[in-house]
Design an enzyme around this catalytic site. Structure first.
Site, PDB file in Angstrom:
ATOM      1  N   HIS A   1       0.447  -0.626   0.185  1.00 34.90           N
ATOM      2  CA  HIS A   1       0.276  -0.002  -0.353  1.00 34.90           C
ATOM      3  C   HIS A   1       0.721   1.720   0.158  1.00 34.90           C
ATOM      4  CE1 HIS A   1      -2.988  -3.186   0.900  1.00 34.90           C
ATOM      5  NE2 HIS A   1      -2.798  -2.935   1.907  1.00 34.90           N
TER       6      HIS A   1
ATOM      7  N   HIS B   1       5.011   6.968   7.066  1.00 36.86           N
ATOM      8  CA  HIS B   1       5.169   6.782   5.544  1.00 36.86           C
ATOM      9  C   HIS B   1       4.241   7.173   4.227  1.00 36.86           C
ATOM     10  CE1 HIS B   1       0.820   6.051   6.903  1.00 36.86           C
ATOM     11  NE2 HIS B   1       0.558   6.332   5.960  1.00 36.86           N
TER      12      HIS B   1
ATOM     13  N   HIS C   1       3.253  10.957   6.308  1.00 34.41           N
ATOM     14  CA  HIS C   1       1.938  10.762   7.635  1.00 34.41           C
ATOM     15  C   HIS C   1       2.732   9.887   8.922  1.00 34.41           C
ATOM     16  CE1 HIS C   1      -2.264  10.581   5.607  1.00 34.41           C
ATOM     17  NE2 HIS C   1      -1.289  11.387   5.576  1.00 34.41           N
TER      18      HIS C   1
ATOM     19  N   THR D   1      -6.596   6.852   7.563  1.00 33.64           N
ATOM     20  CA  THR D   1      -6.899   7.308   6.204  1.00 33.64           C
ATOM     21  C   THR D   1      -6.751   5.734   5.804  1.00 33.64           C
ATOM     22  OG1 THR D   1      -4.796   7.385   5.205  1.00 33.64           O
ATOM     23  CG2 THR D   1      -6.366   9.310   6.177  1.00 33.64           C
TER      24      THR D   1
END
Length: 261
Positions: free
Chosen positions: A101, A126, A145, A212
């Site tokens: 991701h 990340h 983040h 998120t």
């Protein structure tokens, strides 16, 4: 003799039932495990954000106070407590992972922030490309983040926008451990000064939202720095090649929340 045979037969039947029950339970558990493995979220298609609530059993992705949001109509708050950041110049990066991701760097304990006197330890940071939060409707090319967790398991995230410009030396260091394949982890085992990735001006927007990504846990304290940092186009492209295209969640409704500045 007949009585003994009947007793033995009864024992055999009971044992058979127990084995059948055990096998059925085992198969059920294995099937459940397989379903969990198959139910994997992504940023598009049948496993995209619109379906995250269906994919995650304990998901809050359809909650009322979700992130990211568009930072607009914010209120000046004279009583807003300053965010206190305690990052050393030699915090230990343990490893970097491509989790399918994003690219994520994991830290050993050391750096932390305090919010209203409560300590939140830096766990990892990340990337999202392009940015997830919008500021006055503007979406930056990238967002970092920095995820912090308190002893009670509460989340606080610092969000740093990145725009294309001068090359970032800290990014050069981080990207020296790339490329990295999906599912791969590389040891870093070196000190890093996280302060170098913070903007010079520490003014911020703040609001309460969620993670998120699934399970979209709410009651997350968000601090979005107003000033972006700069990275080169080459540095953005190096990360972009390793992450899913557009690994960001769309803007979520504000639903009456107050954005403070």
């Amino acid at each position: 003799m007949k009585k003994i045979l009947n007793s033995a037969l009864l024992l055999l039947i009971l044992a058979s039932c127990q084995n059948t029950k055990k096998d059925s339970s085992s198969n059920s558990k294995e099937g459940y495990s397989n379903r969990i493995i198959e139910k994997h979220w992504s940023y598009n298609g049948e496993t995209g954000p619109e379906h995250w609530k269906e994919i995650e059993t304990y998901s809050n992705c359809d909650g009322k106070y979700q992130s990211p949001i568009n930072i607009v109509n914010y209120n000046l708050d004279e009583t807003l407590s300053d965010l206190s950041i305690f990052y050393s110049d030699s915090t230990h990066i343990h490893d970097v992972i491509n989790n399918g991701h994003t690219i994520q760097y994991n830290f050993d304990l050391g750096d932390y922030i305090t919010i209203h006197g409560k300590k939140f330890s830096l766990k990892q940071f990340h990337f999202h490309e392009p940015a997830e939060h919008l500021i006055d409707g503007i979406r930056y090319p990238m967002e970092l983040h920095l995820v912090h967790v308190s002893n009670a398991g509460e989340y606080a995230v610092l969000a740093i926008m990145a725009k294309e410009g001068q090359s970032s030396k800290p990014f050069d260091f981080l990207e020296s451990y790339l490329p990295i394949n999906v599912g791969e982890t590389k040891n870093v085992d070196l000190a890093f000064d996280m302060n170098l990735n913070l903007p010079k001006q520490k003014t911020f927007f703040t609001y309460t939202g969620s993670l998120t990504t699934p399970p979209c846990t709410e009651s997350v304290e968000w601090y979005i720095f107003k000033e972006p940092i700069t990275v080169s186009l080459e540095q953005v492209e190096a990360l972009k090649k390793l992450m899913p295209m557009n690994n960001y969640r769309n803007e979520q409704p504000i639903n009456g929340r107050t954005i403070k500045v």
